[in-house]
Scaffold this motif. Structure first.
Motif, mmCIF file in Angstrom:
data_model
loop_
_atom_site.group_PDB
_atom_site.id
_atom_site.type_symbol
_atom_site.label_atom_id
_atom_site.label_comp_id
_atom_site.label_asym_id
_atom_site.label_seq_id
_atom_site.Cartn_x
_atom_site.Cartn_y
_atom_site.Cartn_z
ATOM 1 N N ALA A 18 0.833 -1.209 0.000
ATOM 2 C CA ALA A 18 0.000 0.000 0.000
ATOM 3 C C ALA A 18 0.865 1.256 0.000
ATOM 4 C CB ALA A 18 -0.917 -0.008 1.220
ATOM 5 N N TYR A 19 1.989 1.207 0.726
ATOM 6 C CA TYR A 19 2.918 2.361 0.726
ATOM 7 C C TYR A 19 3.491 2.601 -0.673
ATOM 8 C CZ TYR A 19 7.376 4.767 1.336
ATOM 9 O OH TYR A 19 8.442 5.615 1.208
ATOM 10 N N ALA A 21 2.140 1.793 -3.519
ATOM 11 C CA ALA A 21 1.079 2.320 -4.385
ATOM 12 C C ALA A 21 0.777 3.780 -4.065
ATOM 13 C CB ALA A 21 -0.177 1.467 -4.227
ATOM 14 N N ALA A 22 0.870 4.119 -2.753
ATOM 15 C CA ALA A 22 0.588 5.507 -2.368
ATOM 16 C C ALA A 22 1.610 6.471 -2.956
ATOM 17 C CB ALA A 22 0.564 5.624 -0.845
ATOM 18 N N ALA A 23 2.827 5.983 -3.242
ATOM 19 C CA ALA A 23 3.844 6.859 -3.846
ATOM 20 C C ALA A 23 3.400 7.374 -5.205
ATOM 21 C CB ALA A 23 5.168 6.107 -3.967
ATOM 22 N N LEU A 25 0.556 8.521 -5.912
ATOM 23 C CA LEU A 25 -0.462 9.564 -5.786
ATOM 24 C C LEU A 25 0.134 10.957 -5.623
ATOM 25 C CD1 LEU A 25 -2.953 7.720 -3.398
ATOM 26 C CD2 LEU A 25 -3.058 7.928 -5.891
ATOM 27 N N LEU A 41 -3.675 1.457 -10.583
ATOM 28 C CA LEU A 41 -3.311 1.364 -9.166
ATOM 29 C C LEU A 41 -4.239 0.401 -8.425
ATOM 30 C CD1 LEU A 41 -2.177 4.304 -6.969
ATOM 31 C CD2 LEU A 41 -3.850 2.702 -6.089
ATOM 32 N N LEU A 45 -3.233 -3.201 -6.555
ATOM 33 C CA LEU A 45 -3.518 -3.535 -5.158
ATOM 34 C C LEU A 45 -4.389 -4.788 -5.057
ATOM 35 C CD1 LEU A 45 -4.171 -0.031 -3.541
ATOM 36 C CD2 LEU A 45 -2.177 -1.507 -3.262
ATOM 37 N N TRP A 108 6.878 4.352 -9.828
ATOM 38 C CA TRP A 108 6.574 3.563 -8.629
ATOM 39 C C TRP A 108 6.192 2.136 -9.004
ATOM 40 C CZ3 TRP A 108 2.192 0.828 -7.587
ATOM 41 C CH2 TRP A 108 1.077 1.058 -8.388
#
Length: 365
Positions: A18-19, A21-23, A25, A41, A45, A108
């Motif tokens: 999750a971290y 994938a958050a990059a 955003l 994305l 996930l 990412w």
């Protein structure tokens, strides 16, 4: 693997992916196709968490966690991972546009897909993981070139997969060693229990021998070997009892010992031999055989009585009695007692007589 460790690794995998994938955003420039970016994305996930959570709660009847090497990732999940390896980076780079291909929110996917392939490797699909590494390298090269692909994430993804494969091999070896150690400990415990049982049995035999022979030996020492007829008879009975304890301990219980003592007191010469026919008999089977033997010996008046275990698959013990004829005391002995005691679990022979589990034969002239 314990439940706590497994749960901790599962949570760590979910949080780390999750971290990553958050990059994606944190946009530093406009994205040309935001819906495509978000779809890639979400698909990443979904596939990654599916690989992490698949079969996570399955436990065997005993309640212990199943080792991962016993339950590899399904092929259909591996196929989804390969699709994500190509589709997620391609869709992301298409969505951000040519001007942002090498920005951090666009690359990412290389780290994210590397984490996905690491999970696939840990879930016992090494071939799929390495095919994914090759596919990721080819896809990244097609979009951003060889040099950029190597510097922004493909090498790191390959290193993660290699590390996961090495750690998996070490864990597998540790599991094998642990199983071997447990087997050795189990065999050692069984051996110690067997030795303790034998020591206990020896102590019982020695105690019984002292109870039988102790008074006779004491009396013999006191009288310096000058025994009367009654004392000699007692010594003969004690000697016979001790021979029984040495030659046929598995045939003896209190009832059988009493019948043997009675037979010797009547003047019979009794020989008891355990030649290995009862090696596999259980405790209940031995109790049944001893009860039958005591019944056979009750009232037996043969001059010589031979009791032997039998190697036959259905016959446990053979009892033979021989005597001389009253009309010809100096003649040859004839068989006047014959019994075969069957194993309790074996099939009874046809024509059984004088109780279940025994066969009788008529006296032989």
């Amino acid at each position: 693997m314990s439940g706590r460790v497994h749960t901790g690794l599962t949570v760590l995998g979910l949080v780390f992916t999750a971290y990553l994938a958050a990059a994606g955003l944190f946009w530093t420039s406009p994205v040309e196709q935001p819906p495509v970016f978000f779809a890639a994305l979400v698909f990443y996930l979904a596939v990654t968490w599916l690989c992490v959570l698949w079969d996570a709660g399955r436990r065997p009847p005993g309640g212990e966690e199943i080792l991962r090497r016993d339950r590899p990732l399904p092929l259909w999940a591996g196929a989804l991972a390969l699709i994500a390896t190509v589709a997620v980076p391609s869709a992301t780079w298409y969505a951000v546009g040519p001007a942002a291909l090498t920005d951090s929110f666009a690359t990412w996917t290389l780290g994210g897909v590397g984490a996905l392939l690491t999970i696939v490797m840990v879930r016992r699909r090494p071939v799929i993981a390495w095919i994914g590494v090759i596919a990721l390298a080819v896809t990244a090269t097609a979009w951003i070139g060889v040099i950029k692909a190597l510097t922004v994430g493909v090498v790191g993804a390959a290193v993660w997969v290699v590390t996961a494969q090495l750690l998996s091999a070490l864990v597998d070896r540790a599991g094998v060693d642990q199983a071997e150690l447990a087997a050795i400990q189990r065999r050692s415990s069984e051996w110690l229990a067997t030795q303790e049982g034998r020591r206990r049995e020896r102590r019982v035999r020695v105690q019984h021998a002292l109870e039988v022979a102790g008074p006779v030996l004491t009396r013999t020492i006191e009288k310096e070997g000058r025994l009367d007829d009654t004392e000699r008879q007692r010594a003969r009975l004690a000697e016979g009892a001790l021979r029984d304890e040495l030659r046929g301990p598995r045939l003896l219980d209190e009832s059988v010992r009493a019948r043997l003592h009675e037979a010797r007191s009547r003047g019979s010469i009794v020989t008891v031999l355990d030649e290995g026919g009862l090696d596999g008999a259980s405790g209940d089977a031995l109790d049944s055989i001893r009860a039958d033997l005591a019944n056979v010996l009750e009232g037996a008046e043969s001059d010589r009585i031979y009791i032997r275990t039998s190697p036959h698959e259905s016959v446990a013990v053979t009892v033979v009695g021989r005597s001389r004829s009253e009309e010809d005391p100096d003649g040859e002995e004839v068989v006047d007692l014959w019994r075969e005691i069957s194993h309790p679990l074996g099939e009874g022979p046809e024509g059984e007589e004088e109780g279940e589990g025994r066969r009788s034969r008529p006296p032989l002239a």
